[in-house]
Design an enzyme around this catalytic site. Structure first.
Site: not given
Length: 323
Positions: A113, A250, A280
């Protein structure tokens, strides 16, 4: 001095949208349960013919067009992904071919990520070192293809997509008022590698594997790690949270985003949120959120933008950029 300035931005999403209610026939969950714990309401899922390369190439084309450039103007294609089309060659090379780029070089970077933050930082180093003038930085993922669709704690969290920016060398004056990347800080700690990982790979199981996560452990570490690396960026530049125009974190979990913004004393109205519509998307998360805020007119030339991400490893990092 040389600065790496954002010249263009683009994004791409799969056609299929999967809402929280669509999971009710797959695992024991509900829209209310997912929204309360994550802030996610829907996400895009790659269909037949949609891959990390096809999504990444689409986002890249949009970024190059937005920059007013041609593919032949690009010196380096840098792709952040944990879900490449093949073990090798690099998916960045496949995107390079899709775009018709025959000069320069291309490679993949994997930091889960945090990948896009790592990729921007790497691109900035190539630009300031004189090895590239224009770098195409892409974050693209198809995490839906490494999910265990029987695990309700993870399958509801992730989506697919891609975002890209074109970074270009420009003359700066060494001031925080300069356009471009002002500071970047990266961290990793392999002691946490089993808290978020994929349980397979070519060298161990000869399989792709599935994503596994200790959600509470990730949440417990996330806010402290994120704020620590952001504060390091502030210290390096002499800037403060009050100077930030937009915080683009994020997009993993709205509770983590809210807690991080609160600890940093960044006002809620300055935080860009897209986790509700994207879920996500790992390395695609930050560029997708950036592209959204640029497209709707929130982020404007001259704005100070703070980017951050944390991912498996653990890896984490932050970038301060003057738009």
């Amino acid at each position: 001095m040389i600065r790496s300035v954002v010249r263009g931005i683009g994004s791409a999403l799969p056609k299929r949208v999967m809402k929280n209610t669509d999971f009710e026939g797959i695992v024991e969950t509900s829209d209310e349960w997912i929204v309360q714990r994550t802030g996610i309401r829907e996400r895009h899922i790659a269909g037949e013919g949609e891959t990390t390369v096809s999504l990444g190439a689409a986002a890249a084309r949009a970024a190059i067009e937005n920059a007013g450039l041609q593919p032949s103007d690009i010196d380096l294609v840098l792709l952040a992904t944990s879900t490449p089309n093949n073990t090798f060659p690099a998916s960045a090379v496949a995107i390079q071919r899709e775009l018709g780029i025959t000069r320069g070089f291309a490679f993949d970077l994997q930091a889960v990520c945090s990948g896009f933050i790592y990729a921007i930082t790497t691109a900035d180093l190539y630009i300031r070192g004189g090895m590239a003038r224009r770098v195409l930085v892409i974050g693209a993922e198809t995490f839906s293809r490494i999910l265990d669709w029987t695990d309700r704690t993870t399958c509801v969290l992730f989506g697919d997509g891609a975002g890209a920016i074109v970074l270009e060398a420009a003359e700066g004056h060494g001031l925080t008022s300069d356009r471009g990347i002002l500071a970047a800080n990266l961290r990793s700690d392999g002691n946490h590698k089993e808290k978020l990982y994929v349980d397979g790979g070519p060298s161990t199981t000869q399989t792709v594997g599935h994503l596994r996560m200790e959600g509470r452990e990730v949440f417990k570490h996330a806010v402290g790690m994120i704020t620590d690396v952001i504060e390091a960026s502030f210290e390096a530049t002499g800037l403060t949270a009050e100077d930030i125009d937009w915080f683009v974190p994020h997009q993993a979990n709205k509770r983590i985003i809210d807690a991080s913004a609160k600890k940093l004393h960044i006002a809620e109205e300055k935080v860009v949120i897209t986790v509700d519509r994207h879920g996500n998307t790992s390395a695609a998360s930050v560029p997708l959120a950036l592209a959204t805020a640029v497209a709707d007119g929130r982020i404007k030339k001259g704005d100070l933008v703070l980017l951050e991400a944390m991912g498996g490893g653990f890896t984490w990092g932050a970038v301060l950029v003057r738009w």
